[in-house]
Design a protein around this motif. Sequence first.
Motif, PDB file in Angstrom:
ATOM      1  N   TRP A  59      85.611 -20.812  85.546  1.00  0.00           N
ATOM      2  CA  TRP A  59      86.211 -19.385  86.272  1.00  0.00           C
ATOM      3  C   TRP A  59      84.990 -19.071  87.212  1.00  0.00           C
ATOM      4  CZ3 TRP A  59      83.992 -15.000  84.709  1.00  0.00           C
ATOM      5  CH2 TRP A  59      83.321 -14.897  83.627  1.00  0.00           C
ATOM      6  N   THR A  60      83.826 -19.319  86.896  1.00  0.00           N
ATOM      7  CA  THR A  60      82.519 -18.772  87.555  1.00  0.00           C
ATOM      8  C   THR A  60      82.055 -19.539  88.336  1.00  0.00           C
ATOM      9  OG1 THR A  60      81.154 -19.818  85.694  1.00  0.00           O
ATOM     10  CG2 THR A  60      81.835 -17.395  85.525  1.00  0.00           C
ATOM     11  N   PRO A  87      78.101 -18.445  83.023  1.00  0.00           N
ATOM     12  CA  PRO A  87      78.742 -19.040  82.000  1.00  0.00           C
ATOM     13  C   PRO A  87      77.968 -18.979  80.803  1.00  0.00           C
ATOM     14  CG  PRO A  87      78.172 -20.592  83.926  1.00  0.00           C
ATOM     15  CD  PRO A  87      78.119 -19.107  84.227  1.00  0.00           C
ATOM     16  N   TYR A  88      76.807 -18.803  80.847  1.00  0.00           N
ATOM     17  CA  TYR A  88      75.829 -19.187  79.616  1.00  0.00           C
ATOM     18  C   TYR A  88      75.169 -17.892  79.134  1.00  0.00           C
ATOM     19  CZ  TYR A  88      76.124 -23.479  82.273  1.00  0.00           C
ATOM     20  OH  TYR A  88      76.670 -24.555  82.809  1.00  0.00           O
ATOM     21  N   GLU A 112      93.938 -16.675  86.748  1.00  0.00           N
ATOM     22  CA  GLU A 112      94.333 -15.750  85.644  1.00  0.00           C
ATOM     23  C   GLU A 112      93.407 -14.870  84.929  1.00  0.00           C
ATOM     24  OE1 GLU A 112      96.867 -14.211  82.726  1.00  0.00           O
ATOM     25  OE2 GLU A 112      97.432 -15.218  84.609  1.00  0.00           O
ATOM     26  N   TRP A 113      92.156 -15.277  85.168  1.00  0.00           N
ATOM     27  CA  TRP A 113      91.078 -14.680  84.402  1.00  0.00           C
ATOM     28  C   TRP A 113      90.911 -13.143  85.059  1.00  0.00           C
ATOM     29  CZ3 TRP A 113      86.655 -12.372  86.420  1.00  0.00           C
ATOM     30  CH2 TRP A 113      86.374 -12.760  87.656  1.00  0.00           C
ATOM     31  N   TRP A 138      82.592  -6.798  77.350  1.00  0.00           N
ATOM     32  CA  TRP A 138      81.569  -7.588  76.830  1.00  0.00           C
ATOM     33  C   TRP A 138      82.141  -9.196  77.466  1.00  0.00           C
ATOM     34  CZ3 TRP A 138      77.148  -7.834  73.594  1.00  0.00           C
ATOM     35  CH2 TRP A 138      76.885  -6.365  73.032  1.00  0.00           C
ATOM     36  N   PHE A 139      81.330  -9.687  78.245  1.00  0.00           N
ATOM     37  CA  PHE A 139      81.584 -11.287  78.467  1.00  0.00           C
ATOM     38  C   PHE A 139      80.462 -11.930  77.833  1.00  0.00           C
ATOM     39  CE2 PHE A 139      83.506  -8.919  81.908  1.00  0.00           C
ATOM     40  CZ  PHE A 139      84.450  -9.694  82.320  1.00  0.00           C
ATOM     41  N   VAL A 140      81.039 -13.039  76.925  1.00  0.00           N
ATOM     42  CA  VAL A 140      79.973 -13.546  76.188  1.00  0.00           C
ATOM     43  C   VAL A 140      80.097 -15.079  76.407  1.00  0.00           C
ATOM     44  CG1 VAL A 140      79.487 -14.471  73.603  1.00  0.00           C
ATOM     45  CG2 VAL A 140      80.749 -12.139  73.911  1.00  0.00           C
ATOM     46  N   GLY A 141      78.684 -15.402  77.034  1.00  0.00           N
ATOM     47  CA  GLY A 141      78.603 -16.739  77.438  1.00  0.00           C
ATOM     48  C   GLY A 141      78.443 -17.907  76.295  1.00  0.00           C
ATOM     49  N   ASP A 142      78.406 -19.335  76.760  1.00  0.00           N
ATOM     50  CA  ASP A 142      78.072 -20.116  75.592  1.00  0.00           C
ATOM     51  C   ASP A 142      76.599 -20.248  75.170  1.00  0.00           C
ATOM     52  OD1 ASP A 142      80.617 -21.076  76.242  1.00  0.00           O
ATOM     53  OD2 ASP A 142      79.989 -22.697  77.427  1.00  0.00           O
TER      54      ASP A 142
END
Length: 76
Positions: free
Chosen positions: A3-4, A23-24, A51-52, A72-76
């Motif tokens: 999505w990014t 993403p990270y 959809e995101w 919160w967006f939590v990356g890998d």
Amino acid sequence: MEWTVGFPDLRSTEFPMLWALTPYGDAVFNQRQIPLLLTGLDRLPAACGGEWVRQARELCQLVERGTHLYLWFVGD
């Protein structure tokens, strides 16, 4: 597709809130930042959509209606 994927092409001056998402890494938005995030989502190029975006809008609305909430967006 991630999505990014199109985010690196976004200009930080035009999309300051979305530009913060990777993403990270993690990103946290407070109630005062949510309107700016929603504005960025409204102007997001179609190639970055999906959809995101709908899900992010719903979460933004929850934060706006609540008290002491954060998105919160939590990356890998």
